[in-house]
Design an enzyme around this catalytic site. Sequence first.
Site, mmCIF file in Angstrom:
data_model
loop_
_atom_site.group_PDB
_atom_site.id
_atom_site.type_symbol
_atom_site.label_atom_id
_atom_site.label_comp_id
_atom_site.label_asym_id
_atom_site.label_seq_id
_atom_site.Cartn_x
_atom_site.Cartn_y
_atom_site.Cartn_z
ATOM 1 C CB SER A 142 -0.843 0.220 0.876
ATOM 2 O OG SER A 142 -1.733 1.170 1.180
ATOM 3 C CE1 TYR A 155 -3.310 -2.743 5.085
ATOM 4 C CE2 TYR A 155 -2.944 -0.375 4.409
ATOM 5 C CZ TYR A 155 -3.774 -1.430 4.184
ATOM 6 O OH TYR A 155 -3.536 -1.932 3.326
#
Length: 255
Positions: A142, A155
């Site tokens: 990401s 995350y």
Amino acid sequence: MKGLTGRRVILTGGASGIGRAAALRLGAEGCVVGIFDLNGAGAAETAQAIEAAGGSAASWALDISDYAAVQQAHDAFEARFGPVEGLANVAGWDAVRNFLDTDTAFWDKIVRINLYGPLTMHHVVLKGMAARGFGRVVNVASDAGRVGSSGEAVYSACKGGIIAFTKTMAREMARKGVTVNVLCPGPTDTPILQSFFGAGDAGAKIAEGLKSAIPLKRIGQPEDYAGMLAFLLSDEGAYMTGQTLSISGGLTMNG
């Protein structure tokens, strides 16, 4: 794409979102797709859609951080279809929360899915690739792992770890004929992003503000990543390894 017809690929997270879009694209390109996902029903639906379109696929319901379960499913795939030639680690999960409001149980869940899971998949699958002298691996991280993202501290840490891990594996596996690259999606229309926006007018305003900040003026869709993932698993991407590719509508510009 060149070299994808008949290529045997295991893909994680194919029950929905980016994983499902990627699995469907690989099926359309002629790959034999094995879908690993905790959501067994969703994974089966994706496999059935590939087969209904004339492709070849199967699914396994499992926790990708469970080493024994991954090994068993991997062995079942190879017994049915033959040696794995491609691996796409797409599975991921997060919930948007300020870091100081979280606890260790929340950290553990995110780390097991987003970091420990891909490590397990590599450890199981790449042994065979290295022994045979061929393999293609694509990890989906990401842009949160490149530039950070408020409300996604753990995350982001995991995705940053996957970026670094990908580069290391690319170096270790290069002489064994295995390429390893990583895709970094930007904001994408998924349940995680919807939870970040929130409900009502306030959420709509946040969404519109994000769109206005993206040069291409729209939120990413799961299908926006499938083509690049397929490219990196194909023979077209044979001279690329250790690369971090941002796909974000221009929100983050890498290089």
